[in-house]
Design a protein around this motif. Structure first.
Motif, mmCIF file in Angstrom:
data_model
loop_
_atom_site.group_PDB
_atom_site.id
_atom_site.type_symbol
_atom_site.label_atom_id
_atom_site.label_comp_id
_atom_site.label_asym_id
_atom_site.label_seq_id
_atom_site.Cartn_x
_atom_site.Cartn_y
_atom_site.Cartn_z
ATOM 1 N N LEU A 177 0.915 -1.632 0.005
ATOM 2 C CA LEU A 177 -0.212 -0.271 -0.052
ATOM 3 C C LEU A 177 0.612 1.213 -0.457
ATOM 4 O O LEU A 177 1.996 1.438 0.695
ATOM 5 C CB LEU A 177 -1.109 -0.158 1.120
ATOM 6 C CG LEU A 177 -2.790 0.693 1.529
ATOM 7 C CD1 LEU A 177 -2.846 0.025 0.315
ATOM 8 C CD2 LEU A 177 -2.642 0.560 2.307
ATOM 9 N N HIS A 178 0.455 2.383 -1.020
ATOM 10 C CA HIS A 178 1.425 3.512 -0.774
ATOM 11 C C HIS A 178 0.534 4.528 -1.786
ATOM 12 O O HIS A 178 -0.612 4.070 -2.096
ATOM 13 C CB HIS A 178 2.251 3.379 -1.814
ATOM 14 C CG HIS A 178 2.559 3.018 -3.702
ATOM 15 N ND1 HIS A 178 1.634 1.681 -3.837
ATOM 16 C CD2 HIS A 178 2.595 3.447 -4.625
ATOM 17 C CE1 HIS A 178 1.606 1.592 -4.867
ATOM 18 N NE2 HIS A 178 2.031 3.068 -5.492
ATOM 19 N N GLN A 179 1.224 5.833 -2.161
ATOM 20 C CA GLN A 179 0.710 6.480 -2.508
ATOM 21 C C GLN A 179 1.727 6.813 -3.598
ATOM 22 O O GLN A 179 2.622 6.640 -3.345
ATOM 23 C CB GLN A 179 0.713 8.296 -1.379
ATOM 24 C CG GLN A 179 -0.244 7.932 -0.629
ATOM 25 C CD GLN A 179 -0.628 9.212 0.412
ATOM 26 O OE1 GLN A 179 0.826 9.255 1.061
ATOM 27 N NE2 GLN A 179 -1.760 10.302 0.176
ATOM 28 N N ASP A 180 0.550 7.532 -4.421
ATOM 29 C CA ASP A 180 1.644 8.617 -5.576
ATOM 30 C C ASP A 180 2.202 9.679 -5.863
ATOM 31 O O ASP A 180 0.997 10.874 -5.833
ATOM 32 C CB ASP A 180 1.430 7.677 -7.329
ATOM 33 C CG ASP A 180 1.208 6.828 -7.406
ATOM 34 O OD1 ASP A 180 1.529 6.224 -6.398
ATOM 35 O OD2 ASP A 180 1.447 6.125 -8.022
ATOM 36 N N LYS A 181 3.670 10.591 -4.694
ATOM 37 C CA LYS A 181 3.510 11.456 -4.863
ATOM 38 C C LYS A 181 4.307 11.934 -4.717
ATOM 39 O O LYS A 181 4.931 13.191 -4.619
ATOM 40 C CB LYS A 181 3.141 11.681 -3.031
ATOM 41 C CG LYS A 181 3.776 11.131 -2.645
ATOM 42 C CD LYS A 181 3.058 11.227 -1.102
ATOM 43 C CE LYS A 181 4.064 10.270 -0.457
ATOM 44 N NZ LYS A 181 4.443 10.473 1.441
ATOM 45 N N HIS B 191 -4.028 5.671 -0.745
ATOM 46 C CA HIS B 191 -3.105 4.756 -0.762
ATOM 47 C C HIS B 191 -3.979 3.348 -1.986
ATOM 48 O O HIS B 191 -5.239 3.492 -1.947
ATOM 49 C CB HIS B 191 -3.864 4.024 0.513
ATOM 50 C CG HIS B 191 -2.567 4.782 1.817
ATOM 51 N ND1 HIS B 191 -3.070 6.319 2.013
ATOM 52 C CD2 HIS B 191 -1.228 5.471 1.683
ATOM 53 C CE1 HIS B 191 -2.545 7.350 2.384
ATOM 54 N NE2 HIS B 191 -1.325 6.285 2.599
ATOM 55 N N HIS B 192 -2.860 2.515 -2.363
ATOM 56 C CA HIS B 192 -3.378 1.497 -2.994
ATOM 57 C C HIS B 192 -2.288 0.995 -3.702
ATOM 58 O O HIS B 192 -0.924 1.183 -2.517
ATOM 59 C CB HIS B 192 -3.952 2.489 -4.902
ATOM 60 C CG HIS B 192 -2.674 3.094 -5.608
ATOM 61 N ND1 HIS B 192 -2.407 4.043 -5.471
ATOM 62 C CD2 HIS B 192 -1.883 2.334 -6.326
ATOM 63 C CE1 HIS B 192 -1.494 4.776 -5.705
ATOM 64 N NE2 HIS B 192 -0.748 4.001 -6.344
ATOM 65 N N GLY B 193 -2.450 -0.542 -3.520
ATOM 66 C CA GLY B 193 -1.283 -1.673 -3.926
ATOM 67 C C GLY B 193 -1.897 -2.677 -4.399
ATOM 68 O O GLY B 193 -3.801 -2.925 -5.228
ATOM 69 N N LEU C 108 0.102 6.050 -15.984
ATOM 70 C CA LEU C 108 0.828 7.340 -17.571
ATOM 71 C C LEU C 108 0.848 8.459 -16.464
ATOM 72 O O LEU C 108 -0.276 8.279 -16.085
ATOM 73 C CB LEU C 108 -0.146 6.982 -18.672
ATOM 74 C CG LEU C 108 0.039 5.800 -19.716
ATOM 75 C CD1 LEU C 108 -1.055 4.705 -20.131
ATOM 76 C CD2 LEU C 108 1.012 6.207 -20.162
ATOM 77 N N ARG C 109 1.434 9.079 -16.482
ATOM 78 C CA ARG C 109 1.496 10.022 -15.414
ATOM 79 C C ARG C 109 2.310 11.302 -16.222
ATOM 80 O O ARG C 109 3.011 11.618 -17.012
ATOM 81 C CB ARG C 109 2.992 9.709 -14.750
ATOM 82 C CG ARG C 109 2.019 8.615 -13.237
ATOM 83 C CD ARG C 109 3.378 7.812 -13.066
ATOM 84 N NE ARG C 109 3.217 6.297 -12.843
ATOM 85 C CZ ARG C 109 2.974 6.405 -11.628
ATOM 86 N NH1 ARG C 109 3.799 7.395 -10.955
ATOM 87 N NH2 ARG C 109 3.342 4.756 -10.787
ATOM 88 N N ARG C 110 1.730 12.303 -15.833
ATOM 89 C CA ARG C 110 2.670 13.987 -15.805
ATOM 90 C C ARG C 110 3.194 14.588 -14.431
ATOM 91 O O ARG C 110 3.179 14.772 -13.961
ATOM 92 C CB ARG C 110 1.238 15.226 -16.070
ATOM 93 C CG ARG C 110 1.692 16.006 -16.038
ATOM 94 C CD ARG C 110 1.875 16.660 -18.253
ATOM 95 N NE ARG C 110 2.686 17.375 -17.832
ATOM 96 C CZ ARG C 110 3.154 17.738 -19.556
ATOM 97 N NH1 ARG C 110 3.284 17.334 -20.342
ATOM 98 N NH2 ARG C 110 4.065 18.446 -19.696
#
Ligand code: MD3
Ligand code: FE
Length: 217
Positions: free
Chosen positions: A134-138, A190-192, A213-215
């Motif tokens: 479990l994490h955040q994309d930050k 949060h997601h994993g 896919l990210r900016r």
């Protein structure tokens, strides 16, 4: 239609599932281009091979990763960050394939985020036993941009929580061709991914791929 996890509706032939406010699962949305996506993954990995990176805490990740685009996500003992070059080859990350850009733009628009132009794509490769806790994309500069994720190959159980780590977590199966768009309020949830079960998929063998896919910049 939006609402709870099980509130699905068919719009323009694609099956939409609202996972939460601002998180939309487009079931099977990538199926028409799945072979083109897999072919592009092979081209990227020929130039920037999949590798299992090390976290700042010193643990080797079970998921193997590579990137394409003008920025790529990496981790090592020094921390998490985006870089222009692949540290393993010293060359710039491979260019973002057009099929990635077109799918990301179309899916984001269908989820209510028009004009999404990703500059980074992290490609995750799971083999049975691999997981993502479990994490955040930050690590991205501006959380106003959505993230588009594409699942290919073996199915996985995705965990989707809330803004706080202790928030309750929903489990959602993600299968070959599924696309999820995360924006707005869901962007920092949060997601994993639970441990990948053994299996064999006709398109990928004993493997699951996930594109995010990210900016970034
Ligand atoms: C929710 N990847 O690469 S995709 C990741 O299946 C990552 O490999 C997972 O989490 C995978 O960072 C999950 C779904 C996903 C991606 C980004 C999100 C969900 C997200 C960003 C914000 C909220
Ligand atoms: Fe993530």
């Amino acid at each position: 239609m939006t609402g709870d996890l099980f509130d699905a509706s068919a719009i323009d032939g694609a099956v939409r599932v609202a996972l939460s406010e601002d998180a939309v699962l487009l079931r099977g949305r990538a199926l028409p281009v799945a072979e083109a996506l897999l072919s592009a993954i092979r081209t990227v990995a020929d130039a920037a091979p999949f590798r299992r990176m090390v976290t700042p805490g010193g643990f080797q990740m079970s998921v193997a990763m590579t990137n394409c685009g003008s920025a790529g996500w990496m981790t090592d003992r020094k921390g998490y960050r985006y870089t222009a070059d692949d540290p393993q080859t010293g060359a710039p990350w491979p260019a973002m394939p057009a099929v990635f850009l077109n799918l990301a733009d179309a899916a984001a628009a269908e989820a209510g985020f028009p004009g999404f132009v990703p500059d980074a794509c992290l490609i995750n490769r799971y083999e049975p036993g691999a997981r993502l806790s479990l994490h955040q994309d930050k690590d991205e500069r501006d959380y106003a941009h959505p993230i588009v994720s594409v699942s290919l190959g073996l199915p996985a159980t995705f965990q989707f929580g809330g803004p706080n780590r202790a928030d309750p977590v929903a489990k959602v199966p993600l299968t070959h061709g599924d696309v999820v768009v995360w924006g707005g309020a869901a962007r920092l949830h949060h997601h994993g991914v639970l441990t990948l079960r053994n299996g064999e998929h006709p398109a990928t063998g004993r493997t699951r791929f996930n594109l995010t896919l990210r900016r970034a910049m």
